[in-house]
Design a protein around this motif. Structure first.
Motif, PDB file in Angstrom:
ATOM      1  N   GLU A 112       0.820  -1.438   0.055  1.00 51.91           N
ATOM      2  CA  GLU A 112       0.161  -0.014  -0.240  1.00 51.91           C
ATOM      3  C   GLU A 112       0.414   1.069   0.068  1.00 51.91           C
ATOM      4  O   GLU A 112       0.419   2.245  -0.693  1.00 51.91           O
ATOM      5  CB  GLU A 112      -0.605   0.167   0.690  1.00 51.91           C
ATOM      6  CG  GLU A 112      -1.736   1.039   1.459  1.00 51.91           C
ATOM      7  CD  GLU A 112      -2.706   1.416   1.987  1.00 51.91           C
ATOM      8  OE1 GLU A 112      -3.609   1.986   2.282  1.00 51.91           O
ATOM      9  OE2 GLU A 112      -2.349   0.331   3.240  1.00 51.91           O
ATOM     10  N   ILE A 130      -1.362  -8.418  -1.144  1.00 51.28           N
ATOM     11  CA  ILE A 130      -1.945  -7.814   0.080  1.00 51.28           C
ATOM     12  C   ILE A 130      -2.263  -9.403   0.365  1.00 51.28           C
ATOM     13  O   ILE A 130      -3.203 -10.465  -0.088  1.00 51.28           O
ATOM     14  CB  ILE A 130      -2.783  -7.702  -1.106  1.00 51.28           C
ATOM     15  CG1 ILE A 130      -2.514  -6.798  -2.424  1.00 51.28           C
ATOM     16  CG2 ILE A 130      -4.016  -7.912  -0.408  1.00 51.28           C
ATOM     17  CD1 ILE A 130      -3.780  -6.092  -2.824  1.00 51.28           C
ATOM     18  N   ILE A 143      -5.700  -1.023   1.929  1.00 49.41           N
ATOM     19  CA  ILE A 143      -4.955  -1.120   0.519  1.00 49.41           C
ATOM     20  C   ILE A 143      -5.607  -2.292  -0.568  1.00 49.41           C
ATOM     21  O   ILE A 143      -5.816  -1.933  -1.450  1.00 49.41           O
ATOM     22  CB  ILE A 143      -3.765  -2.890   1.117  1.00 49.41           C
ATOM     23  CG1 ILE A 143      -2.518  -3.014  -0.156  1.00 49.41           C
ATOM     24  CG2 ILE A 143      -4.506  -3.844   1.856  1.00 49.41           C
ATOM     25  CD1 ILE A 143      -1.461  -3.931   0.417  1.00 49.41           C
TER      26      ILE A 143
END
Length: 258
Positions: A112, A130, A143
């Motif tokens: 992010e 992620i 994110i």
């Protein structure tokens, strides 16, 4: 400033470096505070035209927040990136352009943080991920919102739902990064991008960034009809006059940022 975050200024370029490579540059609360202070300093310094965010160590740019002290810091909600991401705290808008130079693991909050940059240069070793659902840790969704806006729909959802990492070459293909280079060339590539940005009129660059991003989520007709204060202010700046004079005189402009 935390020793785990190095902050220096060289001419018109500010450099912010995550310096905790022994822990994959995972961000602690102290680093979060240091980053917040750095972003505000960059915003407030009229001589700074562009910033470079990088990290030490070849293995990782950033593995996100340091969760090793999660129990004792249960009441502390970090604004990962010092508020730049808005996670756990107020969203801090960095008015100056930000170039991120990333390598190795660029995962979780680290991914992010890279997405918050305006230009991203990646080493060919970089892997973007992620991992929240894969490791069973799901909290703030910053994110995910950024991924859905910066990546193709199905690519973003696949990353979110599976936690699988995307290598640098595919990240470039998907438009997540601007350039992929060998790790040995990463610093030089980030510097090259920063100097390209710094060569422009700083007030014009900042006004352009503000206009481009402040109406990003709005319909096109609204964006086109909006009057942007930084652009209005630039119209009466010394740099605007200098730009016109330099063009007429066929010389390089000498920007003052005023």
């Amino acid at each position: 400033m935390s020793l785990d975050v190095e902050f220096t200024k060289d001419g018109h370029v500010a450099r912010v470096t995550l310096n905790r490579h022994q822990s994959l540059n995972a961000i602690t609360p102290q680093m979060d505070d240091a980053l917040f202070a750095a972003w505000n300093d960059i915003n407030d310094d009229p001589d700074i035209r562009v910033a470079i965010l990088s990290a030490t160590g070849e293995k990782a740019f950033c593995a996100g927040a340091d969760v090793s002290g999660a129990t004792e810091n249960a009441d502390r909600r970090m604004a990962l990136g010092g508020g730049l991401t808005g996670v756990g705290g107020p969203l801090l808008t960095l008015r100056k352009p930000l170039v991120a130079a990333v390598q190795g693991y660029v995962i979780g909050g680290g991914c992010e943080l890279a997405m918050c940059a305006d230009i991203v240069v990646a080493a060919d070793t970089a892997q973007f991920g992620i991992p929240e659902t894969k490791v069973g840790i799901i909290g703030e969704a910053g994110i995910m919102h950024r991924a859905m806006r910066q990546l193709p729909h199905h690519i973003a959802l696949a990353m979110i739902l599976t936690g699988e990492r995307v290598p640098a070459a595919k990240a470039e293909l998907y438009g997540l990064v601007n350039e992929v280079v060998p790790y040995a060339d990463l610093s030089a590539a980030a510097e090259r991008w920063a100097q390209k940005v710094a060569a422009g009129s700083p007030l014009a660059v900042q006004a352009a960034k503000d206009a481009a991003l402040s109406r990003l989520g709005w319909p096109l007709d609204v964006a086109l009809a909006t009057r942007y204060e930084p652009i209005e202010a630039y119209a009466s700046s010394k740099d605007r006059l200098e730009g016109r004079a330099a063009f007429a005189e066929k010389r390089a402009p000498q920007w003052q940022g005023r």
